[in-house]
Design a protein around this motif. Structure first.
Motif, PDB file in Angstrom:
ATOM      1  N   LEU A   1       0.829  -1.207   0.000  1.00 40.42           N
ATOM      2  CA  LEU A   1       0.000   0.000   0.000  1.00 40.42           C
ATOM      3  C   LEU A   1       0.864   1.258   0.000  1.00 40.42           C
ATOM      4  O   LEU A   1       0.567   2.244  -0.677  1.00 40.42           O
ATOM      5  CB  LEU A   1      -0.936  -0.008   1.206  1.00 40.42           C
ATOM      6  N   TYR A   2       1.955   1.219   0.773  1.00 38.47           N
ATOM      7  CA  TYR A   2       2.867   2.365   0.786  1.00 38.47           C
ATOM      8  C   TYR A   2       3.500   2.558  -0.585  1.00 38.47           C
ATOM      9  O   TYR A   2       3.625   3.680  -1.086  1.00 38.47           O
ATOM     10  CB  TYR A   2       3.945   2.143   1.847  1.00 38.47           C
ATOM     11  N   ALA A   3       3.892   1.448  -1.225  1.00 42.61           N
ATOM     12  CA  ALA A   3       4.571   1.534  -2.517  1.00 42.61           C
ATOM     13  C   ALA A   3       3.669   2.092  -3.603  1.00 42.61           C
ATOM     14  O   ALA A   3       4.152   2.720  -4.559  1.00 42.61           O
ATOM     15  CB  ALA A   3       5.090   0.158  -2.925  1.00 42.61           C
ATOM     16  N   VAL A   4       2.343   1.869  -3.496  1.00 49.56           N
ATOM     17  CA  VAL A   4       1.431   2.391  -4.525  1.00 49.56           C
ATOM     18  C   VAL A   4       0.844   3.744  -4.118  1.00 49.56           C
ATOM     19  O   VAL A   4      -0.142   4.195  -4.699  1.00 49.56           O
ATOM     20  CB  VAL A   4       0.295   1.379  -4.815  1.00 49.56           C
ATOM     21  N   GLY A   5       1.445   4.378  -3.127  1.00 53.48           N
ATOM     22  CA  GLY A   5       1.045   5.731  -2.754  1.00 53.48           C
ATOM     23  C   GLY A   5      -0.167   5.813  -1.863  1.00 53.48           C
ATOM     24  O   GLY A   5      -0.883   6.815  -1.878  1.00 53.48           O
ATOM     25  N   ARG A   6      -0.413   4.775  -1.036  1.00 50.38           N
ATOM     26  CA  ARG A   6      -1.574   4.798  -0.145  1.00 50.38           C
ATOM     27  C   ARG A   6      -1.126   4.566   1.304  1.00 50.38           C
ATOM     28  O   ARG A   6      -1.532   3.604   1.957  1.00 50.38           O
ATOM     29  CB  ARG A   6      -2.572   3.723  -0.584  1.00 50.38           C
ATOM     30  N   PRO A   7      -0.260   5.458   1.829  1.00 40.25           N
ATOM     31  CA  PRO A   7       0.244   5.251   3.197  1.00 40.25           C
ATOM     32  C   PRO A   7      -0.842   5.308   4.254  1.00 40.25           C
ATOM     33  O   PRO A   7      -0.747   4.630   5.277  1.00 40.25           O
ATOM     34  CB  PRO A   7       1.267   6.381   3.363  1.00 40.25           C
ATOM     35  N   SER A   8      -1.888   6.131   4.019  1.00 42.24           N
ATOM     36  CA  SER A   8      -2.944   6.216   5.032  1.00 42.24           C
ATOM     37  C   SER A   8      -3.662   4.888   5.173  1.00 42.24           C
ATOM     38  O   SER A   8      -4.023   4.468   6.283  1.00 42.24           O
ATOM     39  CB  SER A   8      -3.940   7.323   4.658  1.00 42.24           C
ATOM     40  N   GLN A   9      -3.870   4.167   4.057  1.00 41.34           N
ATOM     41  CA  GLN A   9      -4.497   2.852   4.143  1.00 41.34           C
ATOM     42  C   GLN A   9      -3.573   1.847   4.830  1.00 41.34           C
ATOM     43  O   GLN A   9      -4.031   0.943   5.539  1.00 41.34           O
ATOM     44  CB  GLN A   9      -4.869   2.357   2.740  1.00 41.34           C
ATOM     45  N   ALA A  10      -2.261   2.006   4.616  1.00 34.11           N
ATOM     46  CA  ALA A  10      -1.306   1.144   5.309  1.00 34.11           C
ATOM     47  C   ALA A  10      -1.421   1.324   6.817  1.00 34.11           C
ATOM     48  O   ALA A  10      -1.407   0.351   7.583  1.00 34.11           O
ATOM     49  CB  ALA A  10       0.114   1.446   4.837  1.00 34.11           C
ATOM     50  N   LEU A  11      -1.533   2.578   7.260  1.00 32.54           N
ATOM     51  CA  LEU A  11      -1.661   2.850   8.690  1.00 32.54           C
ATOM     52  C   LEU A  11      -2.996   2.333   9.231  1.00 32.54           C
ATOM     53  O   LEU A  11      -3.083   1.850  10.366  1.00 32.54           O
ATOM     54  CB  LEU A  11      -1.520   4.349   8.948  1.00 32.54           C
ATOM     55  N   GLU A  12      -4.048   2.422   8.423  1.00 29.81           N
ATOM     56  CA  GLU A  12      -5.342   1.875   8.844  1.00 29.81           C
ATOM     57  C   GLU A  12      -5.247   0.369   9.046  1.00 29.81           C
ATOM     58  O   GLU A  12      -5.808  -0.186   9.989  1.00 29.81           O
ATOM     59  CB  GLU A  12      -6.413   2.197   7.791  1.00 29.81           C
ATOM     60  N   ARG A  13      -4.530  -0.310   8.136  1.00 31.56           N
ATOM     61  CA  ARG A  13      -4.352  -1.754   8.269  1.00 31.56           C
ATOM     62  C   ARG A  13      -3.624  -2.096   9.568  1.00 31.56           C
ATOM     63  O   ARG A  13      -3.943  -3.077  10.246  1.00 31.56           O
ATOM     64  CB  ARG A  13      -3.563  -2.293   7.069  1.00 31.56           C
ATOM     65  N   TYR A  14      -2.616  -1.297   9.903  1.00 32.36           N
ATOM     66  CA  TYR A  14      -1.873  -1.542  11.146  1.00 32.36           C
ATOM     67  C   TYR A  14      -2.805  -1.401  12.351  1.00 32.36           C
ATOM     68  O   TYR A  14      -2.808  -2.246  13.248  1.00 32.36           O
ATOM     69  CB  TYR A  14      -0.705  -0.576  11.268  1.00 32.36           C
ATOM     70  N   ASP A  15      -3.598  -0.325  12.372  1.00 37.12           N
ATOM     71  CA  ASP A  15      -4.509  -0.122  13.505  1.00 37.12           C
ATOM     72  C   ASP A  15      -5.493  -1.289  13.625  1.00 37.12           C
ATOM     73  O   ASP A  15      -5.824  -1.741  14.727  1.00 37.12           O
ATOM     74  CB  ASP A  15      -5.281   1.190  13.322  1.00 37.12           C
ATOM     75  N   ARG A  16      -5.948  -1.795  12.474  1.00 42.64           N
ATOM     76  CA  ARG A  16      -6.924  -2.877  12.489  1.00 42.64           C
ATOM     77  C   ARG A  16      -6.329  -4.163  13.067  1.00 42.64           C
ATOM     78  O   ARG A  16      -6.927  -4.804  13.932  1.00 42.64           O
ATOM     79  CB  ARG A  16      -7.444  -3.130  11.066  1.00 42.64           C
ATOM     80  N   ILE A  17      -5.135  -4.541  12.600  1.00 47.37           N
ATOM     81  CA  ILE A  17      -4.548  -5.799  13.104  1.00 47.37           C
ATOM     82  C   ILE A  17      -4.102  -5.638  14.547  1.00 47.37           C
ATOM     83  O   ILE A  17      -4.156  -6.583  15.332  1.00 47.37           O
ATOM     84  CB  ILE A  17      -3.394  -6.285  12.207  1.00 47.37           C
ATOM     85  N   ARG A  18      -3.690  -4.425  14.939  1.00 49.61           N
ATOM     86  CA  ARG A  18      -3.313  -4.221  16.341  1.00 49.61           C
ATOM     87  C   ARG A  18      -4.512  -4.457  17.248  1.00 49.61           C
ATOM     88  O   ARG A  18      -4.406  -5.133  18.277  1.00 49.61           O
ATOM     89  CB  ARG A  18      -2.769  -2.800  16.536  1.00 49.61           C
ATOM     90  N   ARG A  19      -5.685  -3.926  16.856  1.00 52.73           N
ATOM     91  CA  ARG A  19      -6.894  -4.141  17.656  1.00 52.73           C
ATOM     92  C   ARG A  19      -7.272  -5.627  17.689  1.00 52.73           C
ATOM     93  O   ARG A  19      -7.642  -6.170  18.726  1.00 52.73           O
ATOM     94  CB  ARG A  19      -8.048  -3.319  17.098  1.00 52.73           C
ATOM     95  N   THR A  20      -7.156  -6.277  16.534  1.00 49.22           N
ATOM     96  CA  THR A  20      -7.525  -7.692  16.450  1.00 49.22           C
ATOM     97  C   THR A  20      -6.622  -8.547  17.326  1.00 49.22           C
ATOM     98  O   THR A  20      -7.092  -9.455  18.033  1.00 49.22           O
ATOM     99  CB  THR A  20      -7.435  -8.164  14.991  1.00 49.22           C
ATOM    100  N   LEU A  21      -5.316  -8.262  17.295  1.00 46.05           N
ATOM    101  CA  LEU A  21      -4.376  -9.039  18.109  1.00 46.05           C
ATOM    102  C   LEU A  21      -4.683  -8.872  19.594  1.00 46.05           C
ATOM    103  O   LEU A  21      -4.634  -9.841  20.366  1.00 46.05           O
ATOM    104  CB  LEU A  21      -2.938  -8.595  17.815  1.00 46.05           C
ATOM    105  N   ARG A  22      -4.995  -7.646  20.001  1.00 49.19           N
ATOM    106  CA  ARG A  22      -5.291  -7.415  21.412  1.00 49.19           C
ATOM    107  C   ARG A  22      -6.592  -8.095  21.831  1.00 49.19           C
ATOM    108  O   ARG A  22      -6.688  -8.691  22.910  1.00 49.19           O
ATOM    109  CB  ARG A  22      -5.365  -5.915  21.683  1.00 49.19           C
ATOM    110  N   GLU A  23      -7.620  -8.014  20.977  1.00 46.37           N
ATOM    111  CA  GLU A  23      -8.928  -8.549  21.340  1.00 46.37           C
ATOM    112  C   GLU A  23      -8.943 -10.073  21.314  1.00 46.37           C
ATOM    113  O   GLU A  23      -9.545 -10.720  22.181  1.00 46.37           O
ATOM    114  CB  GLU A  23      -9.994  -7.997  20.385  1.00 46.37           C
ATOM    115  N   GLU A  24      -8.273 -10.676  20.309  1.00 48.61           N
ATOM    116  CA  GLU A  24      -8.371 -12.118  20.138  1.00 48.61           C
ATOM    117  C   GLU A  24      -7.252 -12.892  20.825  1.00 48.61           C
ATOM    118  O   GLU A  24      -7.456 -14.009  21.289  1.00 48.61           O
ATOM    119  CB  GLU A  24      -8.395 -12.458  18.643  1.00 48.61           C
TER     120      GLU A  24
END
Length: 998
Positions: free
Chosen positions: A217-240
């Protein structure tokens, strides 16, 4: 299979199918397809009848199971004959029947090229060949992934099919991740967005998939979506899972935030941290345009194969550091890989920085997750040159005294620029390293007057003669001008002429009373004059700062030096900061210019006849003792919060006369220790010089458990100081305790010969001192060294000796430690009943003592025993509990060992993907900590997980890596484990498709 004119192929990566002439041939009902799938996955190898029965009926076969299998095989043979009979319109001789009865079972004699799974694995293995380009790697992996037509083994039910599907899904995910990395490196990242997104939706806790998707995502110019993905998996790891993202994912996240993710290389900065250590830019910087241009010219000169090295030289207080820092801020964009800065304190009479200490600081900045450092200074220098190779970095070595102090701190490759400030001419640097040089003189009168004007304002225009007199008395030295200007601003009712007259009088008095010829006379005069105008308490506080052995300090340290409360200490520091006699270096920390530190030391220790002597004088010895007492007491308070279960094993520390920080939780205690570690190391050496030998001895056992977790260099320094102080006191017990700690530090750093020597000396010292407890600890640690080398009977004998000694002195925690190790060794010797009794006893003792650290190790020992005796579910539960406790205690080395135990249990339970994740997490931790034995263990665990999952090439690679490390370190258990793993793969014949170059 391509024999004669027949084209036949087999598929399991989707529905289980036979294809001939481009058309599917019916493969029969579900159990028949299951038998076919088993034979295809084991193509070319005999599958026994009991194995076929167990896999089809999940341990509940019908009475006629063997006859049913034979019927399924007969139908598969007929299907193969129909497929072989199709000549695809070309004619030819039908091939022979490929499904035959072998010894004890059946074998389907088809080649790897005929089965989609084996073609997939062969393509993946080829993609790892040495010399394969990223473009070819991407093509091979794309071809491999195209073989997947859906859910593997579609239509096949049962536990075996479910386990196999999990393994195959992991192989598919690994190949997809590898393909995505290759596409990113070839500039085709966009192709990977959709497949990775779909895969992460299926595997929402898979960090390796999330990391590569963020890269894409960063390589194709979508860093904000990359950061959203990080926030999502961080929440999932903590919850599950109740965990946080691991090192790889965190590193990618930080690189995206910094906008420096290296998509071309397929990796971000885990090993390429970007330090930014420059001090704040200099306010009201004036003049020096020629010198700034000269620095530019050195960097802009014709490129060479060596780093650019420039020395900035001149007398004390002339502004060398200010010039270096100003230029560094002007050109920092030229150095995107970071800036390193250190004050070498070359002219500090107490403690100049050694190359060894600086290399520790720089390597910590360059590799922030790496806490283990090479023991030898030359080895550290080599590691430093490796870490700076290929980087564009700026390195400022401030206040060097000699060329030898900086020689090991020079990068070895072009791209780096090194600025060295020194009062010395650095002639050797110019001669040996082709360094450039900028020689600073005092500011010319116009520039000095301009600086004074910027600092003081319109008064300079109103009193030009007085301004010129102040400039003259300050000798054009910027440091002296700044302090003078602050004094002028703090006394607005007094004219500049009156201030100039005062300064002239002070200067004449000092010149009459000193020997003269001091190149720092102007600075010394201004210091003396400035301190003279401070309140008595502030002047004394300034002088007392000269006694502090570290480079930074806070209000608690000042309160100890000045024997005052915290609020008053804070006010004194604020006043000294306003007078430019100290400066802030953080939220709570302050620093002091080296010249001011030297002058403060002079004030604190000057005899009454000295012109600089304070009135009333300070009591330097008492202040020094209070400072050492404070650091000892604060360390003890932090350790009591961090490891309360070991409080009884630490020496009692009396409360100091001045305040100590409160630590509300473990995190606060850990943070204080991390921040103050350089001061604690300095204080352990300083204590011996100020008649505080007892405190130096006590610091070692107080800090032992904290230093035991990866702070090898600091541990060696603190424990050596304690040992030497105890020797000077004639305290054989203290000497023995320090030797035990020093032996442990050598063991952690891999210096085993030194560890054995120190521990043997500890045994003798403990016996001389009549200290059975210290003797028990030394003997027990010797047992751990024997255990490490696989000498279990010898280690068991040592543990039994330690056990007897602990019983004599009634030390329950020590007794429990010895029982834990005796239990683990017993399990490895096959004495399972004894081992269980020892470990259960150890667990009870630790729990009674509230010693959670030891409790977790006892649990881990029981988990190992459970795994060896066929109770993997219990092993997993106990290992998971140990992981949680070590994580709460902040002891990462122990956490990593617990993760390896959990990985083993997961493998035994058939959860291969989870086992792989646990071992990978452990491997990351061991690498960060520099624990070679741990790395070998985790790599063997990864090999075993891959082995049982049928991933022979991957297993071979892990086993070989483990064997290389274990051979180097002498860890016999891990060597044997790796050899056994390699033998299993080779004996099974699965190595034929393995990548031998891995």
């Amino acid at each position: 299979m391509r024999v004669g004119a027949t084209d036949m192929e087999f598929r399991v990566l989707g529905p289980v199918q036979i294809w001939a002439c481009g058309q599917p041939v019916p493969a029969g009902e579900p159990r028949q397809r299951a038998v076919l799938a088993m034979l295809l996955i084991e193509a070319g190898r005999t599958v026994s009848m009991p194995t076929l029965v167990d896999r089809i009926w999940d341990d509940e076969p019908p009475a006629q199971a063997y006859r049913s299998v034979q019927a399924h095989v007969a139908r598969i043979r007929r299907a193969l004959e129909r497929a072989a009979g199709a000549d695809c319109g070309r004619g030819g001789v039908p091939p022979s029947q490929p499904l035959v009865r072998g010894p004890g079972g059946y074998v389907l004699s088809v080649t790897g090229e005929d089965v989609d799974l084996h073609r997939f694995r062969a393509l993946v293995a080829r993609s790892h060949d040495a010399g394969t380009t990223d473009r070819d790697r991407a093509a091979l992996l794309r071809e491999a992934l195209d073989l997947w037509l859906g859910e593997p083994l579609t239509g096949v039910a049962g536990a075996w099919a479910a386990r196999t599907r999990d393994v195959l899904r992991q192989e598919h995910a690994d190949a997809l991740v590898a393909w995505a990395h290759a596409e990113v490196r070839t500039g085709n990242a966009a192709a990977a967005v959709r497949p990775l997104t779909e895969l992460l939706d299926e595997r929402p806790t898979d960090e390796s998939v999330a990391a590569v998707l963020m890269r894409v995502l960063y390589a194709v110019g979508r860093p904000s979506q990359a950061l959203e993905r990080y926030d999502r998996i961080r929440r999932t790891l903590r919850e599950e899972l109740g965990t946080d993202p691991g090192p790889e994912l965190r590193e990618v996240h930080q690189a995206v935030l910094r906008h420096d993710l290296d998509t071309a290389a397929g990796k971000s900065a885990p090993a390429r941290a970007v330090p930014a250590q420059l001090p704040a830019d200099v306010g009201a910087f004036t003049g020096r345009s020629a010198e700034l241009a000269a620095l530019d010219s050195f960097v802009d000169a014709e490129p060479t194969t060596a780093p650019v090295i420039v020395g900035i030289t001149g007398t004390a207080g002339v502004g060398k550091t200010a010039l270096a820092v100003r230029w560094a801020h002007l050109v920092r964009d030229r150095y995107p890989d970071g800036q390193l800065y250190v004050n070498l304190r070359g002219y500090d009479p107490q403690r100049p920085m050694t190359p060894d200490e600086v290399l520790s600081i720089f390597l910590a900045a360059l590799t922030p997750d790496e806490r283990h450092l090479p023991a030898d200074v030359e080895a550290r220098a080599a590691r430093y040159r490796t870490e700076t190779a290929g980087r564009r970095m700026l390195v400022i070595l401030d206040n060097a005294s000699t060329v030898e102090q900086v020689r090991l701190l020079l990068p070895g490759s072009p791209g780096c620029t090194v600025l060295i400030t020194s009062r010395s001419s650095l002639a050797g640097l110019v001669a040996l390293h082709d360094a450039g040089r900028v020689m600073l003189s005092p500011l010319p009168t116009p520039d000095a007057t301009s600086l004074l004007r910027r600092l003081v304002g319109s008064a300079v225009e109103d009193e030009p003669e007085a301004s010129r007199a102040l400039v003259r008395h300050c000798d054009g030295l910027p440091l002296a001008l700044r302090i003078t200007a602050e004094l002028a601003l703090s006394r607005p009712a007094i004219s500049l002429a009156a201030l100039a007259a005062e300064l002239a009088e002070k200067q004449r008095r000092l010149e009459l009373l000193s020997s003269g010829g001091d190149p720092r006379a102007a600075v010394r005069t201004v210091f003396s004059w400035s301190v003279q105008h401070l309140a008595v308490s502030s002047a004394q506080t300034f002088a007392l700062l000269g006694l502090h052995p570290g480079s930074e300090f806070d209000a608690y340290a000042v309160a100890a030096l000045a024997d005052t409360d915290l609020d008053d200490a804070g006010r004194r520091l604020d006043g000294l900061a306003r007078a430019h006699l100290v400066h802030r270096v953080g939220n709570r920390q302050f620093g002091i210019h080296d010249l001011l530190h030297v002058y403060a030391t002079r004030l604190a220790t000057a005899p009454a006849a000295d012109p600089d002597a304070l009135e009333p004088p300070v009591d330097a010895p008492a202040a020094s003792r209070r400072l050492v007492d404070y650091y000892l007491a604060a360390s003890a308070a932090a350790m009591n919060v961090l490891h309360p279960g070991e409080a009884a094993r630490r020496p009692p520390v009396p409360p100091p006369a001045t305040p100590v920080p409160s630590f509300p939780d473990r995190a606060a205690a850990q943070e204080w220790l991390n921040v103050e570690l350089p001061n604690l190391v300095a204080v352990s050496a300083y204590a011996a010089t100020v008649d505080c030998l007892t405190q130096a001895v006590q610091l070692s056992p107080v800090l032992f458990r904290y230093l035991d977790d990866g702070h090898d260099a600091a541990a060696v320094s603190v424990h050596q100081q304690a040992r030497d102080a105890a020797h000077r006191l004639g305290d054989r017990t203290g000497e023995a305790v320090a030797m035990v700690a020093l032996g442990a530090a050598h063991t952690q750093a891999g210096r085993y010969a030194a560890a054995v020597d120190e521990l043997n000396r500890a045994v003798h010292a403990a016996r001389d001192g009549g200290d059975r407890l210290a003797e028990a600890r030394a003997v027990g640690n010797l047992g751990q060294l024997h255990e490490r080398f696989g000498r279990y009977r010898s280690s068991s004998a040592h543990y039994r000796r330690a056990l007897a000694l602990y019983r004599q002195v009634g030390d329950r925690v020590g007794l429990a430690h010895a029982l834990t190790r005796l239990g683990v060794v017993g399990a490895r010797l096959g004495r399972h009943n004894d081992a269980h009794g020892h470990l259960r006893h150890a667990l009870r003792l630790h729990r009674q003592a509230g010693h959670r650290f030891g409790e977790a190790w006892a649990l881990l020992g029981l988990a190992e025993l459970d795994a060896r005796t066929g109770r993997p579910q219990t092993a997993a539960e106990r290992s998971r509990q140990a992981v949680t406790q070590f994580r709460e205690l902040g002891h990462r080395t122990s956490e990593a060992w617990a993760l390896t135990g959990l990985g083993t249990a997961e493998r035994l339970l058939g959860r291969y993907a989870q086992a792989r994740d646990r071992h990978l997490h452990a491997l990351h931790l061991f690498r960060e900590l520099g624990d070679d034995d741990g790395q070998a263990s985790a790599l063997n665990g990864l090999g075993e997980a891959a082995d049982v999952a049928g991933q022979a090439p991957t297993a071979l690679a892990y086993y070989r890596s483990a064997l290389a490390i274990a051979t180097r370190t002498g860890a016999r258990d891990e060597q044997a484990r790796a050899h056994a793993g390699l033998a299993r793969v080779h004996q099974s014949g699965r190595e034929d498709s393995a990548d031998e170059s891995t």
